[in-house]
Design an enzyme around this catalytic site. Sequence first.
Site, PDB file in Angstrom:
ATOM      1  N   ARG A 141       0.866  -1.181   0.000  1.00  0.00           N
ATOM      2  CA  ARG A 141       0.000   0.000   0.000  1.00  0.00           C
ATOM      3  C   ARG A 141       0.900   1.227   0.000  1.00  0.00           C
ATOM      4  NH1 ARG A 141      -3.260  -0.571   5.063  1.00  0.00           N
ATOM      5  NH2 ARG A 141      -4.518  -2.158   4.071  1.00  0.00           N
TER       6      ARG A 141
ATOM      7  N   ARG B 110      -1.047   6.469   9.197  1.00  0.00           N
ATOM      8  CA  ARG B 110      -1.252   5.905   7.854  1.00  0.00           C
ATOM      9  C   ARG B 110      -1.447   7.024   6.841  1.00  0.00           C
ATOM     10  NH1 ARG B 110      -3.374   0.641   8.473  1.00  0.00           N
ATOM     11  NH2 ARG B 110      -2.278  -0.389  10.180  1.00  0.00           N
TER      12      ARG B 110
ATOM     13  N   LYS C 195      -2.280   1.188  14.928  1.00  0.00           N
ATOM     14  CA  LYS C 195      -2.365   2.065  13.764  1.00  0.00           C
ATOM     15  C   LYS C 195      -2.990   3.413  14.143  1.00  0.00           C
ATOM     16  CE  LYS C 195      -6.630  -0.188  12.313  1.00  0.00           C
ATOM     17  NZ  LYS C 195      -7.152  -1.198  11.377  1.00  0.00           N
TER      18      LYS C 195
ATOM     19  N   LYS D 278      -4.865   6.890  12.257  1.00  0.00           N
ATOM     20  CA  LYS D 278      -5.392   7.399  10.994  1.00  0.00           C
ATOM     21  C   LYS D 278      -5.738   8.884  11.105  1.00  0.00           C
ATOM     22  CE  LYS D 278      -7.121   2.927   9.532  1.00  0.00           C
ATOM     23  NZ  LYS D 278      -8.265   2.140   9.038  1.00  0.00           N
TER      24      LYS D 278
ATOM     25  N   CYS E 280     -14.953  -3.842   1.384  1.00  0.00           N
ATOM     26  CA  CYS E 280     -13.524  -4.063   1.623  1.00  0.00           C
ATOM     27  C   CYS E 280     -13.043  -5.269   0.828  1.00  0.00           C
ATOM     28  CB  CYS E 280     -13.264  -4.271   3.111  1.00  0.00           C
ATOM     29  SG  CYS E 280     -13.736  -5.920   3.666  1.00  0.00           S
TER      30      CYS E 280
ATOM     31  N   CYS F 124      -7.509 -11.216   2.432  1.00  0.00           N
ATOM     32  CA  CYS F 124      -7.355 -10.627   3.765  1.00  0.00           C
ATOM     33  C   CYS F 124      -7.367 -11.709   4.832  1.00  0.00           C
ATOM     34  CB  CYS F 124      -8.472  -9.629   4.052  1.00  0.00           C
ATOM     35  SG  CYS F 124      -8.303  -8.996   5.732  1.00  0.00           S
TER      36      CYS F 124
ATOM     37  N   CYS G 153     -15.181  -8.439   7.953  1.00  0.00           N
ATOM     38  CA  CYS G 153     -14.992  -8.664   9.389  1.00  0.00           C
ATOM     39  C   CYS G 153     -15.232  -7.344  10.104  1.00  0.00           C
ATOM     40  CB  CYS G 153     -13.584  -9.204   9.678  1.00  0.00           C
ATOM     41  SG  CYS G 153     -12.328  -7.933   9.887  1.00  0.00           S
TER      42      CYS G 153
ATOM     43  N   CYS H 214     -12.625  -1.897   7.609  1.00  0.00           N
ATOM     44  CA  CYS H 214     -11.833  -1.111   6.658  1.00  0.00           C
ATOM     45  C   CYS H 214     -12.679  -0.243   5.728  1.00  0.00           C
ATOM     46  CB  CYS H 214     -10.930  -2.026   5.836  1.00  0.00           C
ATOM     47  SG  CYS H 214      -9.712  -2.835   6.883  1.00  0.00           S
TER      48      CYS H 214
END
Lengths: 561, 374
Positions: free
Chosen positions: A73, A142, A205, A207, A425, A431, A470, A474
């Site tokens: 990514r 990110r 993470k 964002k 997603c 994934c 899930c 995302c």
Amino acid sequence: MSAPLHENERIKLASHYLRGTLAQSLADELTGALNPDDAQISKFHGFYQQDHRDLRQERRERYLEPYFGFMLRARLPGGVCTPAQWLAIDGIGRELTSGSLRLTTRQSFQYHGILKRHIKPVIQGINRVMIDSLGGCGDVNRNVLCNPNPVESALHREVHEWAKRISECLLPRTRAYHELWLDGEQVGGGEDVEPLYGESYLPRKFKTAVAVPPHNDVDVYANDLGFVAIAEEGRLEGFNVLAGGGMGATHGDKSTFPRLADPLGFIEPHQTLAVAEAVVSTQRDLGDRRDRVHARLKYTIERIGLDAFRAEVERRAGLRFAPSRPVRFTDQGDRYGWVKGRDDHWHLTLYIESGRLIDGPGHGPMTGLREIARIHQGDFRITPNQNLIVAGVPEARKAGIERLARAHGLLAEERSALRRNGLACVALPTCPLAMAEAERYFPDFMDQVERLAHRHGLADQEMVIRMTGCPNGCARPYLAELALVGKGPGHYNLMLGGDGIGKRLNRLYRENLDETAILAEIDSLFGRFAANRQPGERFGDYLIRDGLVRAVVNPAEDYHD
Amino acid sequence: MGKPLDLKHSCYPATLLENRRITTPDAIADVRHLALSIDPKVLSYRPGDALGVWFHNDPALVEALLAELSLDGAAPVSLGDGELSLRQALSERLELTQLHPTGVRAWADLARADDLSELAADAARLRAYAGERQFIDLVAAHPARIDAGTLVGLLRPLQPRLYSIASSQAEFEDEVHLTVSVVSYQAHGRDHLGGASGFLGARVGDRDPVRVYVAENEGFRLPEDGATPVILIGAGTGVAPYRAFLQARAANGDAGRHWLVFGNRHFHRDFLYQLDWQAQRKAGRLHRVSLAFSRDDAEKRYVQHRLREEGRELLRWLEDGAHLYVCGATAMGQAVHRALLEILAGEAGLDPDAAEDYLDNLRRAARYHRDLYA
Ligand SMILES: Cc1cc2nc3c(=O)[nH]c(=O)nc-3n(C[C@H](O)[C@H](O)[C@H](O)COP(=O)(O)OP(=O)(O)OC[C@H]3O[C@@H](n4cnc5c(N)ncnc54)[C@H](O)[C@@H]3O)c2cc1C
Ligand SMILES: NC(=O)c1ccc[n+]([C@@H]2O[C@H](COP(=O)([O-])OP(=O)(O)OC[C@H]3O[C@@H](n4cnc5c(N)ncnc54)[C@H](OP(=O)(O)O)[C@@H]3O)[C@@H](O)[C@H]2O)c1
Ligand code: SF4
């Protein structure tokens, strides 16, 4: 009470500023995978190890390891790239990866199916056009989202510059990326410094998004850190700062929940980077490093309280927040088709189903974009809804670009209002967290939804529908008016009640339904909506007004009611 | 290759336990891992040995040949040791899938085919012609009327085929494993299957007896001393005996180092026994691995390229007393030999004669072992 630090903390600390043993992992020919610890460290460099899950069993029976491939990514603040960059991105995708590209919900692009020995050439390839993947994934900031507003051209340029500056400011400083991928010089052991992140980086993470009202396509409330641009007569006055948003939740764990970011207050542009650093460093020091499930900033703020958090950020940034300015959002989707900007240039928003660019028989979005890139002189902007804007087209070139877009099926025109606002997603087969299908199944599912909408006379209804494999979220499902969140193969939780502008979380309506049951619910809800809606009322708003769904007010307390 | 005394009579009826394709569906070669059940009291083998396999020809091929020649399969024929039906003779006793040059010459006369006779006069052309055909291709291209007796007189007796054994009895006492690449190709307007590999890969049913014997292979043995390092070079199914080697050395607890040099076409499709090699490495038995996948990249890479790249390391291993093994297709074996000579010239500074002598000496000292097949 003190639980041990999470295993990932040991890995980060031992990695010598993100080097780990990646060099050895890459040199190991016997496997297409990385050492397990390196598979964690690789994320900070922008790539994830994945395997083709449909093939696992079969390959084991052939004495073959799983079909490992890597997803990479890129970092592309605000999703902006030039046609020359696009051509390079496209070429690398065709030559060194699975041959396709995916535009992401974070305004970047992803490659899938990169073989281990191709990681380096891929990174070197994008580097040649000044794109990197540092911090594409991993426990750092990110890719920074930024509303790709093509109409307010000057304002967008200014805000986008801030998005880039935030991204640079929050970038890891380690030389590991250069050393490993770009044959940069090796820096002696102790010389690396990571002034902002330290040796352990963030607990989880992080964002960041920058919104330009009235558009909330970046879903600014879903981010750990949000900046809402406040403009006066097209001039940037400053930002309302938000903190503590996040989508991820865990099925069956009531201590987890999606959460909207809280307002911290208003700042002037020159205070932006100090605030960004202060929020990040506060989370670095106060975030939970024992339990990754509760490591996002949203839980830190829940734990210490918003006022204490704000005070800490003010102390670290050396400033006081002014009261937030009033803002109004009107939408969270994209505006398809041509719009004219204030600078008299034209901008075309293309429709890319699930952001997936792959040429199929008689259908060539990847080829189409390549051809557009060959003649286009403005820029491209990947939207947070996984679409693409061909921005800055002079009147004279409009027709040529439109012809190519139409020929390659890139126009949204033929798609229903329902489908155009959809988001799914990646999920299966790549994934590793996916529990159910999303992107592969979404088009079929939408066929069914369109059929039901048609039956109830709702064919032209704008509606935000999202699907994820899930609860990690995302595709930001918890902000949709209607969402399916994967629970198990073929089974989803049905979530209802978003407001269509990204300011209200939806709520679990029915758990673990199969397709038949989901469609039966939607059929009945559409029927009630069609019969009872008020003029201009959105589906999500109707569900709340009619009491079918109770609005989420404070997710920490009432999300699981 | 050691000579089993009496192939026909020392033959053992093994039963098929397992036949699994170990290359992916999109792989170029269909390679099978076969496990046969044996009685260890009757059949014993050592790492390096091959298994001789008797087979029956494809019934579809037999019927097609009968139809092509308008012959009755029930017609009695005699084959030295008694009478049987023509169908049975074609199926169980005569070679149909390998065409011998003498067969071509004889057929040219029978069919009065002038162009064929002309071709048969040129030995090289004749060999090439026979090498890419089965008997039925010849018959179909040059029809002639013959009787059953003439036919069986023309065909050579069916010969068993050899397959390197891919298991060690120290680990699988009552099994023998093979790694069989199924010969299958399209030519002259029909699908062709190799006689034995087609039989093993496609036709033998579960629990069907397969008649086998052990072909001893004294020239391809692990070093006496379990501490001696070994370099195992193989492409395609040539890797089979190395699986047996590592199993045997593991069972012995031998401390010798192992270097596997393996080549095939695609890393993801035909990395034969990848999980075995990974397990061996994890157990500390595989110390070095060099791989060459010939069709993963634009440029061909073969095992000999990897050896050249790692020439210095190779010499170091040889200096440490390593034994060299090369197994697989003949062309690969020859190319590896040339690469070794180049390494000796380039890295050790030997002149061409000295390099040849070096390899000769290795061979005489039983440190350079080759098991090559066409
Ligand atoms: C010591 C030794 C060990 C061996 N180990 C193994 C092993 O481990 N695994 C393994 O798979 N094999 C191994 N072989 C090879 C094996 O013995 C057989 O030769 C092979 O399986 C082919 O036999 P077949 O009966 O299937 O084919 P056959 O019926 O013998 O047919 C082969 C013939 O078909 C023709 N042919 C083949 N391909 C084509 C083509 N593309 N176009 C035209 N004509 C073609 C050629 O004339 C060739 O000679 C080994 C051989 C030896 C001598
Ligand atoms: N070809 C077939 O369809 C086929 C089928 C069954 C059996 N066989 C026979 O069965 C045996 C094993 O078959 P297999 O498919 O496992 O292996 P193989 O045909 O020997 O091929 C194995 C690998 O060796 C490579 N190779 C080709 N020529 C080489 C050379 N001169 N030097 C070094 N490497 C070379 C091949 O590459 P490239 O192919 O990319 O050149 C391939 O990567 C061989 O005797 C083979 O002839 C062949
Ligand atoms: S939401 Fe879950 S399944 Fe979908 S891409 Fe994210 S982690 Fe994977």
